[in-house]
Design an enzyme around this catalytic site. Structure first.
Site, PDB file in Angstrom:
ATOM      1  N   LYS A 212      28.418  22.578  15.382  1.00 15.75           N
ATOM      2  CA  LYS A 212      28.418  22.157  16.787  1.00 15.75           C
ATOM      3  C   LYS A 212      29.343  23.043  17.620  1.00 15.75           C
ATOM      4  O   LYS A 212      29.002  23.449  18.750  1.00 15.75           O
ATOM      5  CB  LYS A 212      28.859  20.699  16.891  1.00 15.75           C
ATOM      6  N   CYS A 266      30.905  20.249  27.090  1.00 15.66           N
ATOM      7  CA  CYS A 266      30.791  20.968  25.816  1.00 15.66           C
ATOM      8  C   CYS A 266      31.285  22.412  25.890  1.00 15.66           C
ATOM      9  O   CYS A 266      32.302  22.752  25.296  1.00 15.66           O
ATOM     10  CB  CYS A 266      29.334  20.955  25.339  1.00 15.66           C
TER      11      CYS A 266
END
Length: 445
Positions: A212, A266
């Protein structure tokens, strides 16, 4: 069908809870934000996402989704809470740890804990340690202990959904399920396969956490290259949009488009988790973050230099969210730019954004900032700044800005201009639309 308890009802937790309920699971979502809980229980999400209200209303009306401020016992617990940065660009895991401590008393033999929050490598294992300390009556798995016997399962399944397309991507995107042990991963698979229509990719929790992070670091590096090109082109007097467009005609080159910076929950945050874990080995990742963090400041410097042409200029900023067609302001470079400009007492700032109904707290108390419609912003402006490429802005007529000084950080006007074989200005260049047309005439002569 399973009993599921979702910790955190924000941009990830709420769509996930509603989706699980739509598939027949009995879901309880909890959040410490009582106002958000009240809004959700009334059938109104506390943020905008296409089709979410419809899915939420259906889940509530069937009774398969309950929303409250405390957890309950369940077969599955999904942690979807924030992991922001604190001073020194270090990860703040306090929300993850607090959620873990909240659910610990509700665990029972056979329960599965799934961490969806983006986290530094090793976080899932630290959750195991906290659970073991809080619940000595339960046998908690240890990393890659394939021969051990355990009462609960723990895994990491990082979220992969994009604001504006969350519900579609919840179903259609591949998901990575990283278990503390393989049995933990398989327990996670059993839940996600009930609603994910794409591939479920099984690995260990450390790899899942790292994957991720590198997904977002890769995107950050590519954006930083484009943003750095825009600043170099401005220095050299080159149109970055044309340069990138021509370079991308090479069959193995695909340069991204520059912008005013990088925002969101993010890309602007996660690469720092890698830097924090291995500071001496992540030099490229650090530099990319620094380039993208520098870009808003560069835009502000350009606008302030322009403002010296006027006695008390009015600067109209088009866009405030962190990306196009969403209402999300988290880590927004546009918001940072507007806030920095507003600190100049000789500037009046007009803001227009179709996805923002009121000025956020960072701007609300500033007397020289007002939220207006796009037409008012255009009419009153001396300087126009395009910061976010909302769909509504893409329909603006370039001719309407002929007598304005324009700073186009996203190539917005260039989209329409290129359809007529006209090349847009650099993300850092400053011009009027007339200048653009003159340049275009030279290029197409």
């Amino acid at each position: 069908m399973a009993e599921v308890c979702v910790a955190g009802l924000g941009y990830i937790g709420l769509p996930t809870a509603a989706m699980l309920a739509s598939q027949g699971h009995q879901v309880t979502g909890f959040d410490i934000n009582a106002a958000a809980v009240a809004s959700i229980n009334s059938g109104h999400p506390h943020f905008h996402e296409p089709d979410l209200q419809m899915l939420l209303s259906a889940a509530l009306s069937t009774g398969r989704l309950k929303v409250q401020t405390e957890p309950v016992e369940a077969d599955y617990f999904i942690l979807a809470v924030p992991t922001p940065l604190i001073e020194g660009q270090k990860p703040d895991l306090s929300y993850v740890y607090a959620a873990c401590d909240e659910i610990a008393p509700c665990l029972r033999a056979g329960s599965t804990v799934i961490l969806e929050s983006t986290s530094p490598v090793g976080t899932t294992e630290r959750l195991c340690e906290r659970i073991a300390a809080a619940r000595p009556d339960l046998r908690v798995p240890r990393y890659m202990d394939v021969g051990g016997e355990f009462d609960i399962f723990v895994c990491h399944c990082p979220e992969r959904i994009l604001p504006g397309q969350m519900l579609r991507e919840l179903v259609s995107n591949d998901r990575i399920i990283g278990g503390v042990t393989d049995a933990c991963a398989q327990s996670g698979v059993a839940l996600y396969e009930t609603f994910v229509r794409s591939n479920l990719l099984v690995t260990d929790c450390r790899t899942a956490e790292f994957v991720k992070l590198i997904e977002n670091a890769s995107r950050d590096i590519n954006i930083a290259f484009a943003n750095e090109l825009s600043m170099i082109c401005d220095h050299l007097g080159i149109d970055v949009w044309q340069a990138i467009e021509l370079a991308n005609r090479h069959p193995r080159v695909k340069i991204l488009q520059p912008g005013p910076g990088v925002g969101g929950h993010c890309i602007a945050v996660d690469p720092w988790f890698i830097v924090d874990s291995a500071p001496d080995l992540s030099r490229m990742i650090r530099v990319a973050r620094e380039v993208n963090d520098r870009k808003p400041k560069s835009v502000v410097e350009t606008i302030r230099a322009l403002a010296k042409r006027f006695k008390r200029p009015i600067v109209s900023c088009y866009g405030l969210t962190y990306k196009a067609d969403v209402d999300d302001l988290r880590e927004s470079p546009a918001l940072e730019i507007v806030h920095d400009l507003a600190r100049s007492t000789n500037l009046d700032i007009l803001v227009c954004d179709p996805h923002v109904r009121e000025l956020p707290a960072a701007l609300a108390d500033l007397s020289n900032v007002r939220l207006v419609g796009p037409d008012d912003a255009r009419r009153q402006a001396d300087i126009v700044v395009f910061l976010v490429g909302h769909r509504q802005f893409q329909r603006l007529e370039a001719n309407a800005f002929l007598n304005k000084v324009v700073v186009d950080t996203i190539g917005l006007l260039g989209v329409a201009q290129r359809r007529q074989h006209v090349v847009a200005a650099s993300a850092q260049s400053v011009s009027t639309i007339g200048d653009l047309r003159t340049a275009a005439q030279r290029l197409t002569a």
